[in-house]
Write an enzyme that holds these catalytic residues in place. Sequence first.
Site, PDB file in Angstrom:
ATOM      1  N   PHE A 194       0.832  -1.199   0.000  1.00  0.00           N
ATOM      2  CA  PHE A 194       0.000   0.000   0.000  1.00  0.00           C
ATOM      3  C   PHE A 194       0.871   1.255   0.000  1.00  0.00           C
ATOM      4  O   PHE A 194       1.860   1.336   0.740  1.00  0.00           O
ATOM      5  CB  PHE A 194      -0.875   0.064   1.260  1.00  0.00           C
ATOM      6  CG  PHE A 194      -1.971  -0.946   1.343  1.00  0.00           C
ATOM      7  CD1 PHE A 194      -3.236  -0.663   0.857  1.00  0.00           C
ATOM      8  CD2 PHE A 194      -1.753  -2.178   1.943  1.00  0.00           C
ATOM      9  CE1 PHE A 194      -4.268  -1.587   0.963  1.00  0.00           C
ATOM     10  CE2 PHE A 194      -2.771  -3.115   2.057  1.00  0.00           C
ATOM     11  CZ  PHE A 194      -4.035  -2.819   1.565  1.00  0.00           C
ATOM     12  N   ASP A 195       0.475   2.234  -0.784  1.00  0.00           N
ATOM     13  CA  ASP A 195       0.933   3.598  -0.576  1.00  0.00           C
ATOM     14  C   ASP A 195       0.216   4.123   0.670  1.00  0.00           C
ATOM     15  O   ASP A 195      -0.749   3.514   1.143  1.00  0.00           O
ATOM     16  CB  ASP A 195       0.585   4.435  -1.811  1.00  0.00           C
ATOM     17  CG  ASP A 195       0.861   5.909  -1.618  1.00  0.00           C
ATOM     18  OD1 ASP A 195       2.007   6.254  -1.285  1.00  0.00           O
ATOM     19  OD2 ASP A 195      -0.083   6.707  -1.774  1.00  0.00           O
ATOM     20  N   LEU A 196       0.660   5.266   1.200  1.00  0.00           N
ATOM     21  CA  LEU A 196      -0.004   5.825   2.383  1.00  0.00           C
ATOM     22  C   LEU A 196      -0.903   7.013   2.044  1.00  0.00           C
ATOM     23  O   LEU A 196      -2.119   6.900   2.014  1.00  0.00           O
ATOM     24  CB  LEU A 196       1.035   6.228   3.438  1.00  0.00           C
ATOM     25  CG  LEU A 196       1.594   5.102   4.311  1.00  0.00           C
ATOM     26  CD1 LEU A 196       2.528   5.675   5.368  1.00  0.00           C
ATOM     27  CD2 LEU A 196       0.476   4.310   4.974  1.00  0.00           C
ATOM     28  N   ASP A 197      -0.302   8.184   1.794  1.00  0.00           N
ATOM     29  CA  ASP A 197      -1.095   9.400   1.594  1.00  0.00           C
ATOM     30  C   ASP A 197      -2.012   9.274   0.387  1.00  0.00           C
ATOM     31  O   ASP A 197      -1.564   8.993  -0.729  1.00  0.00           O
ATOM     32  CB  ASP A 197      -0.174  10.608   1.401  1.00  0.00           C
ATOM     33  CG  ASP A 197       0.541  10.991   2.675  1.00  0.00           C
ATOM     34  OD1 ASP A 197      -0.147  11.334   3.651  1.00  0.00           O
ATOM     35  OD2 ASP A 197       1.782  10.938   2.705  1.00  0.00           O
TER      36      ASP A 197
ATOM     37  N   ASP B 178      -2.515   5.851  -5.214  1.00  0.00           N
ATOM     38  CA  ASP B 178      -3.423   6.869  -5.746  1.00  0.00           C
ATOM     39  C   ASP B 178      -2.785   7.768  -6.797  1.00  0.00           C
ATOM     40  O   ASP B 178      -3.451   8.666  -7.310  1.00  0.00           O
ATOM     41  CB  ASP B 178      -3.948   7.753  -4.609  1.00  0.00           C
ATOM     42  CG  ASP B 178      -2.841   8.593  -3.988  1.00  0.00           C
ATOM     43  OD1 ASP B 178      -1.890   8.001  -3.435  1.00  0.00           O
ATOM     44  OD2 ASP B 178      -2.915   9.834  -4.057  1.00  0.00           O
TER      45      ASP B 178
END
Length: 214
Positions: free
Chosen positions: A9-12, A165
């Site tokens: 996963f990416d975070l922001d 995202d």
Amino acid sequence: MEKEKIILFDLDGTLIDSEEAIYESCCVACEKNALKIPALEEVQETIGHTLSDMFLHFGASREKLGICIEVYRHHYKGICLEKTKMLPKATDSILLANEFAYLGVVTTKTARFSRAILEHLGILGYFQTIVGIEDVEFPKPHQEPVLKAIARMGASLSNAFMIGDTILDIQSAISAGISPIGVKTGYGNIQAMQAICENIFDDSLEAVGFIKSV
């Protein structure tokens, strides 16, 4: 039971919303270094990129990059826990993903800040590894962060997915040879992602549901 899949996963903009903390810290750093204070929309466009790229975009000289980043991180450290929250459905996506996959984080934040935030939000224990900006020579969109996460997890590239995202996440996944999954909850250009990524979903829960089904 052995799990067959890996999800990074990416975070922001993918799992967390720390926009307020990022914007405030950016404004403080710009003000203290005599740079024009950017509009919120301008900062949103840089989220997911490195701090170096962000401050260069806002007019910092290369000589002042170090102090800009230092001021930013000092301020961010003091406010990031209070001003970061989970995105809608993100917690549910992690709980679902944990049922069938090993999980990791690949971010352009520092791993140190990322761990503190995830611990504060009560989800740090779900992740086998966190790869941050200080862990790599070449950040996203380069393949290095994804490959480092996979290697740390002792996993293979088969049945591995990256959820993010922005196009940086998609490009990093493609370069590393794993399956890219886009989400619309963050700051990326959706059309740009659609040009190179077939699977783009409204949020991380939909994305994880798709991964579970394939």
